[in-house]
Motif scaffolding. Sequence first.
Motif, PDB file in Angstrom:
ATOM      1  N   LEU A   1       7.665 -14.929  13.130  1.00 21.18           N
ATOM      2  CA  LEU A   1       7.252 -15.500  14.412  1.00 21.18           C
ATOM      3  C   LEU A   1       6.472 -14.477  15.233  1.00 21.18           C
ATOM      4  O   LEU A   1       5.457 -14.811  15.856  1.00 21.18           O
ATOM      5  CB  LEU A   1       8.484 -15.987  15.185  1.00 21.18           C
TER       6      LEU A   1
ATOM      7  N   ARG B   1       2.549 -14.207  14.881  1.00 18.80           N
ATOM      8  CA  ARG B   1       1.697 -15.374  15.099  1.00 18.80           C
ATOM      9  C   ARG B   1       0.444 -15.091  15.917  1.00 18.80           C
ATOM     10  O   ARG B   1      -0.612 -15.658  15.651  1.00 18.80           O
ATOM     11  CB  ARG B   1       2.500 -16.531  15.694  1.00 18.80           C
ATOM     12  N   HIS B   2       0.511 -14.210  16.901  1.00 16.67           N
ATOM     13  CA  HIS B   2      -0.665 -13.998  17.741  1.00 16.67           C
ATOM     14  C   HIS B   2      -1.676 -13.044  17.093  1.00 16.67           C
ATOM     15  O   HIS B   2      -2.880 -13.199  17.311  1.00 16.67           O
ATOM     16  CB  HIS B   2      -0.263 -13.590  19.150  1.00 16.67           C
TER      17      HIS B   2
ATOM     18  N   ARG C   1      -3.399 -15.420  14.833  1.00 20.89           N
ATOM     19  CA  ARG C   1      -4.308 -16.269  15.622  1.00 20.89           C
ATOM     20  C   ARG C   1      -5.616 -15.536  15.890  1.00 20.89           C
ATOM     21  O   ARG C   1      -6.704 -16.099  15.736  1.00 20.89           O
ATOM     22  CB  ARG C   1      -3.649 -16.673  16.944  1.00 20.89           C
TER      23      ARG C   1
ATOM     24  N   GLN D   1      -1.229 -22.037  18.729  1.00 21.78           N
ATOM     25  CA  GLN D   1      -0.512 -21.248  17.727  1.00 21.78           C
ATOM     26  C   GLN D   1       0.992 -21.378  17.908  1.00 21.78           C
ATOM     27  O   GLN D   1       1.732 -21.533  16.929  1.00 21.78           O
ATOM     28  CB  GLN D   1      -0.952 -19.785  17.802  1.00 21.78           C
ATOM     29  N   ASP D   2       1.463 -21.321  19.135  1.00 22.91           N
ATOM     30  CA  ASP D   2       2.893 -21.483  19.392  1.00 22.91           C
ATOM     31  C   ASP D   2       3.371 -22.857  18.910  1.00 22.91           C
ATOM     32  O   ASP D   2       4.411 -22.960  18.255  1.00 22.91           O
ATOM     33  CB  ASP D   2       3.203 -21.320  20.881  1.00 22.91           C
TER      34      ASP D   2
ATOM     35  N   TYR E   1       2.103 -24.761  16.589  1.00 20.09           N
ATOM     36  CA  TYR E   1       2.099 -24.803  15.130  1.00 20.09           C
ATOM     37  C   TYR E   1       3.317 -24.068  14.568  1.00 20.09           C
ATOM     38  O   TYR E   1       4.007 -24.571  13.672  1.00 20.09           O
ATOM     39  CB  TYR E   1       0.801 -24.199  14.578  1.00 20.09           C
ATOM     40  N   PHE E   2       3.595 -22.890  15.083  1.00 24.82           N
ATOM     41  CA  PHE E   2       4.730 -22.128  14.561  1.00 24.82           C
ATOM     42  C   PHE E   2       6.064 -22.813  14.862  1.00 24.82           C
ATOM     43  O   PHE E   2       6.937 -22.864  13.993  1.00 24.82           O
ATOM     44  CB  PHE E   2       4.712 -20.697  15.103  1.00 24.82           C
TER      45      PHE E   2
ATOM     46  N   SER F   1       3.913 -13.018   5.662  1.00 29.17           N
ATOM     47  CA  SER F   1       3.226 -11.905   6.304  1.00 29.17           C
ATOM     48  C   SER F   1       3.067 -10.835   5.224  1.00 29.17           C
ATOM     49  O   SER F   1       4.018 -10.523   4.506  1.00 29.17           O
ATOM     50  CB  SER F   1       4.068 -11.349   7.463  1.00 29.17           C
TER      51      SER F   1
ATOM     52  N   TYR G   1      -1.925 -12.228   5.976  1.00 28.54           N
ATOM     53  CA  TYR G   1      -0.949 -13.274   5.737  1.00 28.54           C
ATOM     54  C   TYR G   1      -1.543 -14.285   4.766  1.00 28.54           C
ATOM     55  O   TYR G   1      -2.739 -14.335   4.529  1.00 28.54           O
ATOM     56  CB  TYR G   1      -0.499 -13.942   7.040  1.00 28.54           C
TER      57      TYR G   1
END
Length: 159
Positions: free
Chosen positions: A26, A29-30, A33, A54-55, A57-58, A77, A87
């Motif tokens: 988690l 994720r950014h 992105r 993105q948030d 989607y995760f 990852s 990733y």
Amino acid sequence: MSVLSYKILNDLKLEYDDFKLVPIRLDDRHAIRQWRNDQISILRQSKPLTEKDQDNYFFEVVQKLFDQEFPSQLLFSLLYKGELIGYGGLVHIDWHSKNAEISFLTATERNKDELFVVDFKAFLKMILEMSFKHLNLIKVHTTVFDLPQRFLYLQVIRD
């Protein structure tokens, strides 16, 4: 940073030299992105992703994959010496026909020449071992867009 595990992989460890594939985190994720937005021209992505995109989607898609018996995708990852450098994983998994598509994206600054070749080779070694030895898939494939770095993908395949 806690690492979740995919139910279907039974805590399988994926390591090669100084590289490691861990179930997508988690906290990554950014960074992911940003890489996706930087490299949008080589992705199936029509517009830049916002933090909210993105948030969503995760939290709405990716998190649910960990508990599924047969998830539609397995995302990881890619770490080098403990640092996030890329990733990817298996997407569009068809468990009935036992095939899947390989997806891979490296950090923008590593998407060039020798760094990319080394990263992609390590990723492929681990993802293919997982695909065929642990998941019993019979076919995996990927799409390489016509881009300046295409020769790098071909170099990995030839080696």
